[in-house]
Scaffold this active site. Structure first.
Site, PDB file in Angstrom:
ATOM      1  N   CYS A   1       5.822   5.161   2.298  1.00 50.38           N
ATOM      2  CA  CYS A   1       6.206   4.376   3.471  1.00 50.38           C
ATOM      3  C   CYS A   1       5.801   2.935   3.202  1.00 50.38           C
ATOM      4  O   CYS A   1       4.637   2.574   3.298  1.00 50.38           O
ATOM      5  CB  CYS A   1       5.502   4.908   4.721  1.00 50.38           C
ATOM      6  SG  CYS A   1       5.888   3.945   6.189  1.00 50.38           S
ATOM      7  N   LEU A   2       6.789   2.128   2.821  1.00 52.54           N
ATOM      8  CA  LEU A   2       6.504   0.718   2.544  1.00 52.54           C
ATOM      9  C   LEU A   2       7.727  -0.074   3.000  1.00 52.54           C
ATOM     10  O   LEU A   2       8.855   0.245   2.606  1.00 52.54           O
ATOM     11  CB  LEU A   2       6.248   0.520   1.043  1.00 52.54           C
ATOM     12  CG  LEU A   2       5.924  -0.907   0.590  1.00 52.54           C
ATOM     13  CD1 LEU A   2       4.671  -1.433   1.283  1.00 52.54           C
ATOM     14  CD2 LEU A   2       5.740  -0.974  -0.922  1.00 52.54           C
TER      15      LEU A   2
END
Lengths: 315, 206
Positions: free
Chosen positions: B99-100
């Site tokens: 999750c970026l």
């Protein structure tokens, strides 16, 4: 998308590289505030997905993009690039701003259109010349033309059919009108007017004739001659309601007082030149229609007109 | 057109990473290094590698990444996930999904493989527990930071070749494997339950 860096001699300054495609800037645009430059196509593609600067994410819209400054465009135009056709043997290094002009006439362009000199003179791309066969190409051409002709013939016959249908319908309508004329006096007038108009229209389609030798007039033509003239009139669309009357008026016994004997004709001779005569196409005969000759004395014309057949002297 | 750009970009970015690798070797700062290599010689899939940043539980580990380049690259971000198992709030401990923001809606066309790998390295140094990919890890990170640190260090040593040995944790895993539990499952369960052997056992046998 920009130009491949490998097509340029030596290193290209980082400032001239599009950060999106990593090629040398092509038709560059610049973002309004941060002034970052990109290829126009790359930037359009990106801005459709996300309205931000690809480098610093400043919000921008497509309408805000500006053309890159002159100095940047000048620096780009000075770069020398290998021709697109270098794999096909073109050795030229061209200034970037002259690339388009060069490509149009580069003789190494495999798709350059050339004229076949082996005989058929067709214009074909250069790379197809090797496998080009005049006979085969021309045969294909003939075949496609043949198809066209067949198609046109089909259309023609279809239109001919429609034309016949319409003629038939017109005929029916005319019959119908004739029937109405018999039963109604006003209709009769209208119909007569229409018939007169029809004769006038037909007359306008015929060429003017000049009689050079009035003496060649045959005042008593035989049956054979009459039949021949009648057929010609019919072929040239003579309105059917006048054709019989006209043909009856080809003999001196039906001619008006001023013409009906050798003697009266001698007297009227001087007035012949005033006649407006129409040619019976291809025949030594003229039609003197009443509607064309209202200026003539009454004893020189007759309704709807008369036919004069000559031995010679018609132009 | 897009495919062409993708291939051209990847070739260039590949060189860019190689160059930075050489620089870091020259400066002898190998612990900060990032690497990338082509898979099957195509520009569609690459294998990335980042070193765990110093002063983090990931120090000393090498983390392998799967990088898939979409046809529409660079207009869309590359698809990246961790192949090496890792204990981190923003990385799934099960699938390796990341999750970026820059790999999602904050992607920008001028970003490159190098910037992506450096961002991932930065993510290892600075987790975002409020935007987690793995809720269990994030909870531990927030509530029991010391426990999280231990676990992450342990995972680094087991999966990423990290240096630290933690005999007491290994011992707990051995207790479970002796009961016939597969080692990875034992580690997952213990990590998820803050190394509470009883609760992990309960979960595994329920």
């Amino acid at each position: 998308m920009g130009f491949d860096v490998n097509r340029f001699q030596g290193p290209v300054d980082e400032e001239l590289i599009c950060p999106i495609c990593s090629g040398v800037l092509q038709d560059p645009v610049q973002a309004p505030d941060c002034e970052h430059a990109f290829c126009r196509l790359c930037m359009n593609e990106w801005i459709n997905r996300q309205p931000t600067c690809p480098l610093d994410r400043t919000p921008i819209t497509a309408a805000q993009l500006l053309p890159a400054p002159r100095i940047l465009r000048n620096l780009l135009s000075r770069l020398r690039i290998k021709c697109d056709n270098f794999v096909h043997g073109c050795q030229q290094d061209i200034k970037l701003d002259a690339l388009m002009a060069h490509l149009e006439e580069c003789e190494y362009n495999p798709k350059r259109p050339i004229t076949c000199e082996q005989g058929c003179s067709l214009i074909i791309p250069k790379d197809e010349m090797k496998n080009h066969n005049c006979v085969r190409e021309l045969r294909n051409l003939i075949q496609s033309q043949h198809q066209n002709v067949t198609e046109m013939r089909r259309e023609l016959s279809e239109q001919q059919f429609q034309l016949n249908e319409q003629k038939r319908e017109i005929h029916l309508l005319k019959d119908f009108m004739r029937a109405m004329r018999v039963s109604n006096p006003i209709m009769r007038d209208i119909a007569e007017q229409m018939e007169r108009d029809e004769v006038a229209r037909w007359s306008a389609t015929l060429p003017r004739a000049r009689v050079t030798r009035w003496g060649g007039m045959i005042s008593t033509p035989d049956e054979l001659l009459q039949t021949m003239i009648k057929r010609t009139l019919s072929e040239y669309n003579c309105p059917p309601h006048v054709i019989n009357e006209l043909m009856e008026n080809c003999h001196e016994r039906k001619w008006p007082a001023g013409l009906n004997s050798l003697e009266t004709r001698q007297n009227s001779r001087r007035q012949y030149e005033s006649y407006v005569c129409k040619r019976v196409p291809g025949k030594q005969a003229v039609i003197v229609l009443h509607c064309d000759n209202t200026h003539m004395p009454e004893d020189m014309t007759v309704e709807p007109g008369l036919v004069m057949i000559f031995a010679h002297g018609i132009e | 057109m897009a495919t062409n750009i993708a291939a051209q970009r990847i070739k260039r970015e590949f060189k860019e990473v190689i160059k930075s690798e050489e620089v870091s070797l020259y400066l002898n700062v190998a612990q900060c290094s990032i690497k990338v290599e082509l898979v099957n010689d195509s520009c569609v899939e690459l294998k990335g590698e980042i070193a765990g940043p110093p002063d983090t539980p990931y120090e000393g580990g090498n983390f392998i990444l799967e990088i898939k380049i979409p046809e529409t690259y660079p207009f869309n971000p590359p698809k990246v996930r961790f192949i090496t198992k890792i204990w981190h709030p923003n990385i799934s401990s099960i699938t390796g999904a990341i999750c970026l923001d820059i790999l999602k809606d904050q992607w920008a066309a001028a970003m490159t493989l190098r910037t992506v790998l450096l961002s991932l390295q930065a993510l290892l140094s600075a987790a975002e527990p409020d935007d987690p990919q793995d809720a269990v890890v994030a909870k531990q990170y927030k509530e029991q930071p010391e426990m999280f640190h231990q676990t992450a260090k342990h995972w680094t040593s087991v999966y990423a070749g990290g240096p630290s040995k933690m005999p007491e944790l290994d011992e707990k895993i051995k207790r479970l494997t002796d009961m016939g539990i597969e080692e990875h499952n034992a580690r997952d369960a213990l990590s998820s339950y803050n190394w509470d052997l009883e609760r992990a056992t309960e979960q595994l046998f329920s």
